[in-house]
Design an enzyme around this catalytic site. Structure first.
Site, PDB file in Angstrom:
ATOM      1  N   LYS B 708       0.868  -1.179   0.000  1.00  0.00           N
ATOM      2  CA  LYS B 708       0.000   0.000   0.000  1.00  0.00           C
ATOM      3  C   LYS B 708       0.908   1.234   0.000  1.00  0.00           C
ATOM      4  O   LYS B 708       1.930   1.251   0.692  1.00  0.00           O
ATOM      5  CB  LYS B 708      -0.884   0.025   1.242  1.00  0.00           C
ATOM      6  N   GLU B 712       0.651   9.791   1.126  1.00  0.00           N
ATOM      7  CA  GLU B 712      -0.278  10.750   1.732  1.00  0.00           C
ATOM      8  C   GLU B 712      -0.663  10.416   3.174  1.00  0.00           C
ATOM      9  O   GLU B 712      -1.027  11.304   3.931  1.00  0.00           O
ATOM     10  CB  GLU B 712      -1.562  10.863   0.892  1.00  0.00           C
TER      11      GLU B 712
END
Lengths: 337, 745
Positions: B708, B712
């Site tokens: 993943k 951000e």
């Protein structure tokens, strides 16, 4: 940035001669502000006279116990000079609260006096600005004025939306705030000879000609800044409040120097503020309120009310009135401890 | 190799200056362009006097809407990979002014210095019209956004579920509030620049451009130059090996790209255009928002109603959208949810994705409201969140592929010492200084999209892998090198990963935290495919021990291919290449996500951020003294670059909470603090000790490698954690960011 010529004289007389040859010539010290302003199309000198090779690069003791700071000594060398640290720790602390190490290594004492305002509109050559372009108006008054003045401006002019002279710019220097508190004297030489200008008279309020930051005459050159013997090495501080903890100009700042007797009574007081006016802000009435008084918060608050008496805000900067008073109280508390 | 804290492979090149950026590629006879921008916010150009500028020695051209080369007319020709619905801006299109500081001319000269001076001599006359740049004054003009293809990755709000209004009225406890966030500009260290190298056309052909551009996707820049300037794609090569930060600003080609390319075609000469720091405020930005939130809960702390509305600014040209409110219907269990997202069109440049676009905006509001509700129901803020945890995404009615946020809460709280917190505001002090502890959850998407990569094993036994992706400082070079090295069993030093060139296999723009998963899987696949080719070659040897081996029967270790069953049966990769007739062995592959499998799950990254602040009780100076971030982000390829990503995100979260703001003067319609001195981001002294924890999380749904992205997630929860800590320290709720000291007076 416009094309310009450049000379690097080694004698003061040559420097004065060079500056007099061209109407739009400027002296350059560290260039930390001037070069920026040239890049953003605000300053347009056609000739630069580099003063870094003049014999003005020393810090020397004066017979009356004071200290002479050469105009081309860097801010960093001044702040870390043993005699400055020992006798004028207020000046060291204040210089080190300003800019960044890199800038202080370049910036000179003489040049620091000539820092121009950081007003957003002054810095943007596409905007109107009575300081940059006399008579064009002041968009800061009804615009974004977080970093602007709360004292020392012409209040009537500032209420006139079409004023051609209104200006709420502040002087951005930290060092000058300490110099004002220390009652330093600026020594200059020029076409009409030498003269000494007390710090209080060196910078000026905007009045009807905000384009003029100081009282220097054309062609005059700062040779030194003289510090009187009294340096307040025991009771001093510099409180600087800003939007981050380094590399930001003061929202408000306070330089304090005190003398106290053995009973804890204040016998002499200096308070100068930065970030609130077109010049370092002092008022003898405010300082007098401390003399002979016990060092309590009530006394301090009374001095703060006096120093910022009549202050006005323009919206974004209105908070500076209360914040400034609290900063004064804090600075006095720090100075006595 | 995977999972090791390898130092950046591009680090030495960057710190020694060998890494070249877009404005550093020098070619003979280069000319320099400087941009002139509009002084007004809306209206028309009625005259441009360029005589004095043109009279300067070495000035080649003042290019304006009147003398520019022919541009394509259709909006479609300017649609980049990140374009929202609407009509993309193109420089020098016509005489219209859409926003203050719009580029209106390019002055080109033999030297940069002369171009810069001549640009100050261009005099422009305008017909000025009234402008609107004030979001808060124009909320009544809000409209529902038009959707475009990009909304596939940036969904608009779902339909309501249950009855949020009724549940709110019936709730035991309610909190509500309005929150205003100001605009922010990306301000990467490297300013936008393009060096367009002109190559004269062969007979009957069109000219060629080799373009060095600052971009988060070289193919994206190629798309707009080729389409906008009507050049064949093969005539436009874009190269972008290094980027000095971008944070989303390079997801769309910036205007200097077209200006440099247009000038090069017009002058038939190479042109460089680099923007100034001030001009970094003349392009896309994080939009200002006005948000309303209302939460209802039962007395036991069960969340019963969520209403969240965001109104954001956009330009008149495009409906830029981001996902602001959707998270509020997903992060916690709640049966009654109503979400709304609208836009107000203003006389501004189109906003643009900026790190955690929408996520940090909306979650900052949700997580402050959650903190307020925790106090309303009398629960510890962390306990309140745990109580409302869900592993089922009610919006899409499907499970999360993985959601180890409970582990984030637990491990983060332990590291931070959360158990020692006293809940009462102003109850914790250090001498005279107020101390506050706050926390917040974070969430972001974990997408994977198709990408291509090429792998070449050279005769020297060294591997080169390439893909036209970007590395904006995130560590892409390093982790792709690790993945390739691990897959083919080579030492790091024998692998060279290259990126940022349209001659390489296609990869999407580097954004959305999807690059590690997207390009990482492409690199894995191409190396596996290359391995199969190597096996085939080895099997063709006379008396080859690999003759009957299938690809699952071999492994690649220590620069050798070995039989899994008997690792002593081995051949070095170098020897295999020698079997290829002295030629390198090549493979190009495409990695395609398993959409069917993925569509059954919601795939997100999660975090918990814990913050400690110290507040001067009289002067209101806020210092963040500690930050702990616990992150659930699947498989971590490189803990060192991963930690840097999270730290960078948390620093930016701190910046959004306390410092960062592009301040507009609506009278003149312009951002006024357009330089690094007045646009404040934290300095080192503002950034505290930061602790990063990656909790265990296994996920084989997000992508085969279980990766993943991390770009951000570090930022999303940080502003709310700090705002909540400030409340805990002072008892004051400040809803408007940034929380500057005047707001606490």
């Amino acid at each position: 940035m416009n094309p310009f010529s450049y000379t690097r004289p080694e004698a003061v007389a040559d420097a004065l001669n060079d500056i007099g040859q061209q109407p739009n010539a400027k002296f350059i010290g560290g260039g930390t502000n001037l070069i920026d302003l040239m890049k953003v199309n605000v300053e347009h000198p056609t000739h630069l006279v580099d003063v870094n090779h003049l014999p003005l690069g020393d810090i020397t003791e004066l017979p009356d116990g004071g200290l002479r700071l050469g105009a081309s000594v860097t801010n960093a060398d001044t702040a870390w000079h043993p005699l400055v640290e020992e006798r004028y720790p207020l000046l060291s602390k204040t210089i080190l609260a300003g800019a960044s190490p890199q800038l202080r290594n370049m910036a000179t004492n003489g040049g620091n006096l000539f820092q121009r305002t950081r007003c957003y509109y002054f810095y943007d050559a596409q905007m109107s600005c009575n300081k940059r372009q006399p008579g064009s108006g002041c968009p800061a008054i009804n615009g974004y004025n977080r970093i602007h003045a709360i004292v020392g401006m012409d209040k009537a002019e500032c209420q006139n939306p079409n004023s051609k002279t209104a200006c709420i710019a502040t002087h951005p220097s930290d060092m000058c705030v300490a110099l004002a508190a220390l009652e330093a004297v600026v020594r200059v030489t020029g076409p009409n000879g030498d003269r000494s200008i007390p710090m209080a008279d060196f910078h000026r309020l905007p009045d009807t000609d905000p384009q003029r930051d100081n009282t220097l005459e054309p062609g005059e050159l700062v040779t030194s800044i003289d510090l009187p013997a009294k340096g307040f090495p025991k009771h001093f501080t510099y409180v600087k409040l800003r939007d981050r903890s380094s590399y930001a100009f003061a929202l408000v700042s306070v330089a304090v120097g005190l003398e106290m007797d053995d009973n804890g009574t204040i016998t002499e007081a200096r308070i100068a503020m930065g970030g609130v006016a077109h010049k370092p802000w002092r008022k003898s009435e405010a300082e007098q309120l401390l003399i002979g008084k016990p060092a309590t918060d009530e006394t301090f608050r009374a001095a703060a009310e006096s120093l910022l008496d009549g202050a006005v805000g323009f919206g974004h900067n209105t908070f500076k009135i209360e914040l400034g008073k609290r900063a004064i109280v804090r600075a006095l508390q720090e100075a006595i401890s | 190799m995977i999972g090791q804290p390898i130092s950046r492979v591009d680090g030495p090149a960057k710190v020694t200056g060998k890494a070249k950026f877009a404005a550093e590629f020098n070619v003979p006879n280069l000319t320099y362009g400087v941009v002139v921008t509009s002084a007004i916010a809306k209206g028309r150009i009625v005259g441009i006097d360029d005589r004095e500028a043109l009279a300067q020695p070495g000035v080649r051209m003042v290019m304006t809407h009147k003398n520019r080369p022919k541009l394509a007319r259709l909006d479609l020709n300017y649609k980049d990979q990140d374009a929202p619905a609407g009509s993309p801006f193109r420089p020098l299109q016509d005489d219209k002014i859409f926003y203050s500081t719009q580029p209106i001319a390019l002055v080109v000269a033999d030297t940069f210095e002369m171009a810069r001076y001549a640009a100050t001599l261009v005099k422009v006359a305008y017909h000025e019209e009234a402008h609107e740049t004030d979001l808060q004054a124009n909320l009544s003009e809000a409209h529902n956004p038009a959707a475009g293809p990009v909304n596939l990755f940036k969904p608009l709000p779902p339909k309501p579920r249950g009855n949020a209004q009724q549940a709110y009225m019936e709730a035991d406890k309610r909190v509500s509030g309005e929150f205003v966030h100001q605009a922010e500009h990306h301000n990467p260290m490297e300013m936008f620049a393009t060096t367009a190298v002109y190559e004269a056309p062969k007979r009957g052909e069109k000219p060629r451009l080799t373009i060095y551009d600052k971009t988060q996707g070289a193919p994206n820049s190629q798309l707009v130059v080729a389409n906008g300037l009507n050049l064949p794609f093969k005539n436009v090569r874009v190269i972008s090996p290094f980027i000095g930060g971008a944070f989303g600003s390079g997801l769309r080609p910036q205007y200097q790209l077209l200006l440099a390319s247009m000038a090069a075609l017009e002058l038939k000469q190479s042109v460089r255009v680099s923007l100034t720091r001030d001009q970094m405020f003349t392009m896309g930005f994080r939009p200002a928002t006005v948000q309303k939130i209302a939460l209802g809960a039962q007395a036991d702390g069960t969340l019963s109603s969520v209403y969240h509305q965001a109104i954001a600014e956009t330009s008149h040209r495009e409906d830029y959208t981001e996902t602001v409110v959707n998270w509020s219907g997903e992060l916690y269990k709640c049966d009654n949810v109503a979400l709304d997202y609208q836009l107000v069109s203003l006389d501004v440049y189109s906003p643009q994705d900026m790190r955690a676009p929408g996520g940090v905006t909306g979650v900052s509001v949700l997580e402050v409201a959650m903190d307020e509700m925790a106090y309303e129901v009398g629960m510890d803020p962390l306990e309140f969140r745990i109580k409302n945890f869900t592993s089922w995404d009610q919006t899409h009615d499907r499970p999360y592929s993985s959601k180890e946020i409970l582990a984030c809460y637990r491990e983060g709280a332990e590291r931070f010492g959360w158990a020692r917190r006293t809940p009462e505001p102003r109850s914790m002090r250090d001498g005279n200084v107020l101390v506050g502890w706050g926390m917040a959850s974070g969430v972001w998407m974990a997408d994977q999209i198709p990408a291509r990569a090429e792998a070449v094993l050279g005769v020297n036994g060294k591997l080169r892998v390439s893909s036209a992706t970007a590395d904006i400082g995130t560590g892409t070079y390093t982790i792709m090198t690790q993945i390739a090295a691990e897959t083919l069993g080579l030492p790091i030093d024998d692998v060279l990963f290259r990126l940022g060139d349209t001659d390489m296999p296609l990869a999407p723009i580097q954004g959305g935290s999807w690059t590690a998963a997207t390009v990482g899987n492409a690199v894995r696949v191409v190396c596996e495919d290359l391995g199969k080719k190597l096996l085939k070659l080895a099997a063709q040897m006379p008396d080859s021990p690999f003759k009957k081996a299938k690809s699952t029967d071999v492994q690649f270790v220590d620069s050798h291919m070995r039989l899994v069953g008997d690792p002593s049966v081995a051949i070095s990769l170098r020897d295999i290449v020698a079997l290829n007739g002295g030629k390198a062995v090549r493979e190009t592959s495409t990695s395609i996500p398993n959409m069917l499998k993925q569509s059954r799950y919601t795939r997100y990254t999660h975090s918990a951020i814990f913050a400690e602040v110290r507040v001067d009780p009289d002067l209101n100076v806020v210092t963040v003294s500690r930050l702990v971030g616990a992150v659930a982000a699947g498989r971590i390829i490189n803990p060192k670059t991963a930690r840097s990503q999270i730290i960078g995100g948390m620093v930016w979260g701190l910046s959004k909470a306390l410092h960062e703001e592009s301040v507009r003067d609506n009278n003149v319609g312009r951002f006024m603090n357009h330089n690094y001195a007045e646009y404040h981001i934290p300095v080192c002294k503002d950034t505290p000790d930061m602790d990063v924890i990656f909790v265990e999380e296994h996920d084989d749904v997000v992508n085969p490698m279980g990766i993943k992205g991390l770009g951000e997630i570090g930022q999303v929860g940080t502003p709310a954690a700090i705002a909540n800590a400030i409340f805990h320290a002072t008892g004051k709720r400040v809803h408007d960011l940034p929380i500057t000291l005047d707001k606490l007076l």
